[in-house]
Write an enzyme that holds these catalytic residues in place. Structure first.
Site, mmCIF file in Angstrom:
data_model
loop_
_atom_site.group_PDB
_atom_site.id
_atom_site.type_symbol
_atom_site.label_atom_id
_atom_site.label_comp_id
_atom_site.label_asym_id
_atom_site.label_seq_id
_atom_site.Cartn_x
_atom_site.Cartn_y
_atom_site.Cartn_z
ATOM 1 C CE1 TYR A 142 -3.574 -2.574 0.638
ATOM 2 C CE2 TYR A 142 -4.645 -0.536 1.287
ATOM 3 C CZ TYR A 142 -4.725 -1.859 0.921
ATOM 4 O OH TYR A 142 -5.949 -2.461 0.822
ATOM 5 C CE LYS A 189 1.862 -17.805 -2.703
ATOM 6 N NZ LYS A 189 0.952 -18.955 -2.850
ATOM 7 C CG ASP A 221 -2.093 -20.115 -1.593
ATOM 8 O OD1 ASP A 221 -1.605 -20.116 -0.443
ATOM 9 O OD2 ASP A 221 -1.552 -20.696 -2.557
ATOM 10 C CG ASP A 245 -8.176 -4.554 1.795
ATOM 11 O OD1 ASP A 245 -9.143 -4.117 2.459
ATOM 12 O OD2 ASP A 245 -8.099 -4.447 0.554
ATOM 13 C CG ASP A 249 -13.915 -6.789 2.155
ATOM 14 O OD1 ASP A 249 -13.680 -6.097 3.173
ATOM 15 O OD2 ASP A 249 -14.391 -6.310 1.101
HETATM 16 C C1 IPM Z 1 -10.384 -1.077 4.182
HETATM 17 C C2 IPM Z 1 -10.614 -0.442 2.844
HETATM 18 C C3 IPM Z 1 -9.463 0.494 2.512
HETATM 19 C C4 IPM Z 1 -8.199 -0.375 2.435
HETATM 20 C C5 IPM Z 1 -9.639 1.336 1.253
HETATM 21 C C6 IPM Z 1 -10.912 2.161 1.300
HETATM 22 C C7 IPM Z 1 -8.449 2.215 0.985
HETATM 23 O O1 IPM Z 1 -10.814 -1.419 1.864
HETATM 24 O O2 IPM Z 1 -10.211 -0.336 5.172
HETATM 25 O O3 IPM Z 1 -10.376 -2.303 4.257
HETATM 26 O O4 IPM Z 1 -7.906 -0.958 1.383
HETATM 27 O O5 IPM Z 1 -7.493 -0.450 3.437
HETATM 28 MG MG MG Z 2 -10.978 -3.386 2.631
#
Ligand code: IPM
Ligand code: MG
Length: 371
Positions: A142, A189, A221, A245, A249
């Site tokens: 990042y 990884k 993975d 990240d 999700d």
């Molecule tokens: C998160 C989001 C952020 C990230 C974005 C909005 C930059 O997806 O906080 O998980 O990738 O960290």
């Molecule tokens: Mg995110």
């Protein structure tokens, strides 16, 4: 306790959900006799529209001098669909994390019994899942050097880590594991990436200071597969920025809705609290966004300042609203409540706790009366 809280509602559904968590924090302050002072500032696409800057100087200054930041959401389709845009809303959040030194992002994930059928995953696989993801937040790909060649035909993002960056977040993850089920899984990884091998070496060293905590390793993975095959195996997951990240999700599917997942980002001095979901632009202003992720982030804010019974009161109220199905449509499809009604209900549970007796009949009529 006196707390100065910077409120950054941001884009899309950010303002409407943040309004609910501010409401909840005010109810907590009243009931437990605290003084919370709120001040709003611009961030994200709204800040670009008004000031050409996703993180205006005044916003950053306010965050630096506040005790905590309550963050809504960030992002707008007009930038998502334009890869050439030089100024992007997300830059505001990334710069804020970096400037405030928020190196650890903490994302708890659990399966609520009542919502077990909401998840597309099989109930027998997810029942009892309860984990927390420690994601490194200010390093890795990042923040590495970025470049695009002059002819626009090649681009690069550098992933780099130092041992210090790994150690500081690893210590926090081990300390959390000591208070939980005493297990850490490092996700990396290391069969391919040099940075992952540095993570493995460094985390093994850190582990020596925490003899009670069992450390194991998974390649990312495989971890992505294990997350849905057998999520109850996880207690604390420790990982680098981008893997965290993605995995968080994915993990939100276990809870049945991404609208339930809260997070805390902490550093040496500052702390920021935000739901893990995005700005959900299609839902803006419709009153359908789930405020619980933001409200549970507010609970993490309280916990951060050792306001344990206050945080507990918020979490109990959320549990009750889930039990009673006083929820937005992502969870309660047939008889759902609006974003602000869910906020009102939780607020009254916190403020009127001594007199609470839920009148189920009224609940069914959608009046949510507390008598
Ligand atoms: C998160 C989001 C952020 C990230 C974005 C909005 C930059 O997806 O906080 O998980 O990738 O960290
Ligand atoms: Mg995110």
């Amino acid at each position: 306790m006196k707390l100065k809280i910077a409120v950054l509602p941001g884009d899309g559904i950010g303002p409407e959900i943040t309004q609910q968590s501010v409401k909840i924090l005010k109810a907590v302050a009243d009931r437990f006799d605290h003084q919370f002072q709120f001040e709003e500032a611009l961030v994200g696409a709204v800040a670009i529209d008004l000031l050409d800057n996703p993180l205006p100087e005044a916003t950053l200054e306010l965050c630096k001098k506040s005790d905590a930041v309550l963050f809504g959401a960030i992002g707008d389709p007009k930038y998502d669909n334009d890869p050439d845009a030089k100024v992007r809303p997300e830059q505001g959040l990334l710069k804020l994390r970096k400037e405030l030194g928020l190196f650890a992002n903490i994302r708890p994930v659990k399966a609520y019994d009542k919502l077990i059928d909401q998840s597309p995953l099989r109930p027998d696989r997810i029942m009892g899942a309860d984990m927390v993801i420690y994601r490194e937040l200010t390093g890795g790909i990042y923040f590495g050097e970025k470049s695009t060649s002059e002819d626009g035909k090649s681009a690069s993002d550098l992933c780099s880590y130092t041992t210090e960056e790994i150690e500081r977040v690893a210590h926090l993850a081990f300390q959390a594991a000591e208070k939980r089920r005493k297990k850490i899984t490092l996700v990396d990884k290391a069969n391919v990436l040099e940075t992952s091998r540095l993570w493995r070496k460094t985390v093994k060293e850190v582990a020596k200071s925490y003899p009670e905590v069992a450390l194991d390793f998974l390649f990312v993975d495989n971890a992505a597969m294990q997350m849905i095959l057998n999520p109850t195996q996880f207690d604390v997951i420790l990982t680098e920025n981008m893997f965290g990240d993605i995995l968080s999700d994915e993990a939100s599917v276990i809870g049945g809705s991404i609208g339930l997942l809260a997070s805390a980002s902490t550093g040496e001095k500052n702390a920021l609290f935000e739901p893990i979901h995005g700005s959900y632009p299609q839902a803006t202003g419709l009153g359908i966004a789930n405020p619980i992720a933001s409200i549970l982030s507010a609970a993490m804010l309280l916990e951060h300042f050792n306001l344990t019974k206050e945080a507990e009161a918020v979490r109990n109220a959320v549990e009750l609203s889930i039990q009673l199905n006083v929820c937005t449509q992502d969870i309660n499809r047939d008889n759902h409540y609006t974003t602000s009604k869910v906020g009102d209900f939780l607020e009254s549970l916190i403020s009127e706790v001594d007199q609470v007796r839920i009148n189920n009949e009224n609940l069914n009529l959608g009046q949510m009366t507390i008598i």
